[in-house]
Design an enzyme around this catalytic site. Structure first.
Site, short mmCIF file in Angstrom:
data_model
loop_
_atom_site.label_atom_id
_atom_site.label_comp_id
_atom_site.label_asym_id
_atom_site.label_seq_id
_atom_site.Cartn_x
_atom_site.Cartn_y
_atom_site.Cartn_z
N GLN A 26 12.46 2.89 2.42
CA GLN A 26 11.01 3.13 2.32
C GLN A 26 10.20 2.21 3.22
O GLN A 26 9.09 1.81 2.88
CB GLN A 26 10.55 3.03 0.86
N GLU A 83 -0.63 10.98 -2.97
CA GLU A 83 -1.39 9.90 -2.33
C GLU A 83 -2.54 10.44 -1.48
O GLU A 83 -3.58 9.79 -1.35
CB GLU A 83 -0.49 9.02 -1.47
#
Ligand SMILES: Cc1ncc(C[n+]2csc(CCOP(=O)(O)OP(=O)(O)O)c2C)c(N)n1
Ligand SMILES: [Mg+2]
Lengths: 564, 170
Positions: A113, A50
């Site tokens: 998450q 990312e």
């Protein structure tokens, strides 16, 4: 009005904003958006990390002037974007990062998450949003793009809970923005513009100082016309390189810690600094108390917080650099400088020529080792300067700034504010996607390239034709230089004792690799690499203990430079 | 945050800030102060007549240049509508303090007397203590605290300052 899924609203908003490509990485919380992407026709580049995705979006924005977009999942996906966001924030780059989030009902529960993305990214974004209800989604997306790209640009995060993008509502993309609290200034105060021009007409030793704002606001052409018409010497910050042609006789090159002798001497002896879009960062000013002691300062900047932050300014002008330079050109059409102005300037440029002659940038061209400076000069010669160059951080970055003459804006992509190693290569990939017909080169170091090397797979998969030049000095060179100069050559952990076999590495990823330590190989390898279609990784094993000069020691006055 | 002691060397400033009353706005403002090393002495927030807008009163300190930077940075935050430096205008300010004071024997009478002098109110009474509410500007609160302290203060709570520019005369 049509009923739409939240995920479809996101993509529709991207289309309305003219977005054609997204850099991203999927995961649980963004599955609804990826599902909508599946047959949307929008181009998606799957990065391998990312951080890489955000640097790509950033490089895309720097190279094109358009907003770069990244899409990542919640939790680790979002936390992996922080370095990319901080990099874009420090350099005022318009980027919109869409992050997935756990469903609103689970927020605050330490759900799988889950991360407080808005809390974590607040200090490294211009603004951020958590979309709590689908009815706010169209407005927030519109605002995100507007805020990212207007005023002083910067990154904006939109955090999208899974249930919000999975629900349906009526969709109408707003035409206009109604932000009662955000209205960036565009035009400068007319009185201040006149005053500044008068001050310039009576100056005897003026310097134009170009900052990143000139690039960001597309003011380079106007600024160049202005400086040439008045014959004023021009220096640039790292972020300002390309804002005025580096090969123009009026160019003094970069100023500051590793600035040229003539640029720093000109600033220290000037009586007027005409600053357009810089922020007078500490790498530029050196010791504040002794910076340009005789100079009055005109400072044009769109961000009022940049003005008089570190350096006291005599004439502040808040406004967009392009608009304000337009105002100056208009004034200049009505007013001419007095005759003696050009006499003074002739004398002043003469003094500057002397400084140039005294200590021009140079290096030993006859040794048996490849010098980084030589590789950079050769790249400049072979491309005729017609290339987009991204750098990483360290000595090689400073040598690029010194030895590659950037004639056009948006041709140097470098992490100036945050100094992020690992930025250059993914940024170059984003730039190549923005400008597919141009030569794009990433110049990196043996340390930096290992910080986002995984994106080589992205380059190969999508055929993104970027040339990576690794200047391998077997060291974290800039760290080693500071240790040599300020820590008695105790090279604590700065020796890159081992690096991978870069040729094999390139081949393992399916790219082309070159490696050499011989100066006579530089030209043929670079020629072959530039002619090759597809990504190339080139390693030059260069002189090891080479230093970047001139150098202003940290905390010193920029007039006191170490020279070779 | 912490209460101001009224004896600061750097000049005190009272900033009145109108903000969009939205999620997270308080942490944006406090984050700006902490992230840039600015000092908050007290902070009060409440809704205005327009429920979409809140008013914050922040007491801070710093020299001219720091205050200028603080104000410019506040104005740059997207949800901030208006920032006024009240210190530059004629303004009124008030703070309320609750003091639980030891009050047995002579001390009880003295505490009640002080409350009266400062136009306070006794809001809670127990055998060994009284709780007094006093409202006023900096000076008054400080004077009250200086006098009540020797009696033995058990607990203290302050609201922080709220402030408003005076109306134009005429
Ligand atoms: C992410 C990150 N970590 C650490 C640093 C500190 N740092 C600045 S320059 C540098 C050395 C970079 O080495 P290399 O990429 O080989 O470039 P060179 O200086 O040798 O040209 C380091 C470690 C940084 N800028 N960024
Ligand atoms: Mg190195």
């Amino acid at each position: 009005m049509a009923i739409k899924l939240g995920a479809e609203m996101v993509l529709e908003a991207l289309r309305k904003e003219g977005v054609e490509v997204i850099f991203g990485y999927p995961g649980g919380a963004v599955l609804p958006i990826y599902d909508a992407l599946y047959d949307s026709g929008l181009r998606h580049i799957l990065a391998r990390h990312e951080q890489g995705a955000v640097h790509m979006a950033d490089g895309f924005a720097r190279a094109s002037g358009r907003v770069g977009v990244a899409l990542v999942t919640s939790g680790p996906g979002a936390t992996n974007t922080v370095t990319g966001l901080a990099t874009a924030y420090m350099d005022s780059i318009p980027v919109v990062v869409l992050t997935g989030q756990v469903p609103t009902s689970l927020i605050g529960n330490d759900a799988f998450q889950e991360a407080d993305t808005v809390g974590i990214t607040r200090p490294v974004t211009k603004h951020n949003y958590l979309v709590k209800s689908i009815k706010d989604l169209p407005r927030i997306l519109k605002e995100a793009f507007y805020i990212a790209s207007s005023g002083r640009p910067g990154p904006v995060v939109v955090d999208l809970p899974k249930d919000v993008v999975s629900s349906e509502a009526e969709f109408e993309y707003p035409e206009t923005i109604a932000l009662r609290s955000y209205r960036p200034t565009v035009c400068g105060h007319v009185g201040q513009v006149r005053k500044a021009l008068e001050m310039l007409f009576t100056a005897k030793a003026p310097v134009v100082f170009v900052g990143g704002g000139v690039i960001l606001s597309n003011a380079a052409d106007r600024l160049t016309q202005f400086a040439r018409q008045l014959g004023v010497p021009v220096t640039m910050s790292l972020m300002g390189l390309g804002g005025f042609p580096g090969s123009d006789p009026l160019s003094l090159g970069m100023l500051g810690m590793h600035g040229t002798y003539q640029a720093n001497m000109a600033i220290q002896n000037s009586d007027l600094i005409f600053a357009v879009g810089p922020r007078f960062d500490d790498r530029v000013t050196g010791k504040l108390e002794t910076f340009a002691p005789k100079a009055k300062i005109v400072h044009i900047d769109v961000d009022p917080t940049s003005i008089s932050k570190s350096i006291r300014v005599d004439i502040p002008i808040v406004g967009d650099a392009r608009a304000v330079m337009g105002q100056f050109l208009e004034e200049l059409g009505r007013n001419e400088p007095p005759k003696e102005y050009f006499d003074h300037l002739g004398h002043w440029r003469g003094r500057i020529e002397n400084w140039k002659a005294l200590h021009a940038l140079d290096y030993d061209r006859n040794g048996s080792r490849i010098r980084s400076q030589y590789v950079i000069e050769t790249l400049y010669d072979l491309t005729g300067g017609d290339a987009v160059v991204a750098t990483d951080v360290g000595q090689h970055q400073m040598w690029v700034a010194q030895f590659f003459k950037f004639d056009k804006p948006r041709t140097l992509l470098t992490s100036g504010g945050l100094g992020t190693m690992g930025f250059g290569f993914p940024a170059a990939l984003g730039a190549k996607i923005a400008r597919p017909n141009e030569t794009v080169i990433a110049i990196s170091g043996d340390g930096s390239i290992q910080m986002n090397i995984q994106e080589l797979m992205t380059a190969v998969q999508y055929g993104i034709d970027v040339k990576v030049v690794i200047l391998n000095n077997s060291f974290l060179g800039m760290v080693r230089q500071w240790q040599e100069l300020f820590y008695r050559s105790r090279y604590a952990s700065s020796c890159m004792a081992m690096v991978p076999d870069f040729v094999k590495l390139a081949e393992a990823y399916g790219a082309k690799g070159f490696s050499s330590a011989a100066p006579e190989d530089v030209v043929p390898i670079l020629k072959e690499a530039l002619a090759h279609k597809g990504p190339v990784l080139i390693e030059f094993r260069v002189a090891e203990e080479d230093n970047v000069y001139p150098m202003v020691p940290p905390g010193g006055s920029i007039g006191d430079m170490l020279l070779v | 945050m912490g209460a101001a002691n009224g004896h600061n060397k750097t000049p005190r400033r009272i900033l009145s800030i109108l903000v969009n009353n939205e999620f997270g706005v308080l942490s944006r403002i406090s984050g700006l102060f902490s992230g840039r090393g600015f000092n908050i002495e007290s902070l009060c927030v409440a809704e205005t007549l327009d429920p979409e807008v809140s008013n914050m009163t922040i007491a801070t300190s710093g020299d001219e240049q720091i205050i200028e930077q603080i104000i410019k940075h506040l104005r740059k935050l997207i949800p901030v509508i208006k920032v006024t430096d009240l210190t530059e205008l004629a303004y009124v300010s008030r703070e309320m303090v609750l003091v639980k004071v030891h009050a047995e024997g002579d001390a009880r009478a003295e505490a009640m007397r002080l409350s009266e002098i400062f136009r306070g109110r006794i809001v809670d009474a127990a055998q060994k203590s009284l709780t007094i509410e006093v409202t006023g500007d900096d000076e008054k609160i400080q004077a009250f605290l200086d006098l009540i302290r020797p009696l033995g203060v058990k607990e203290i709570a302050r609201t922080g300052k709220i402030a408003m520019a005076r109306a134009q005369k005429g």
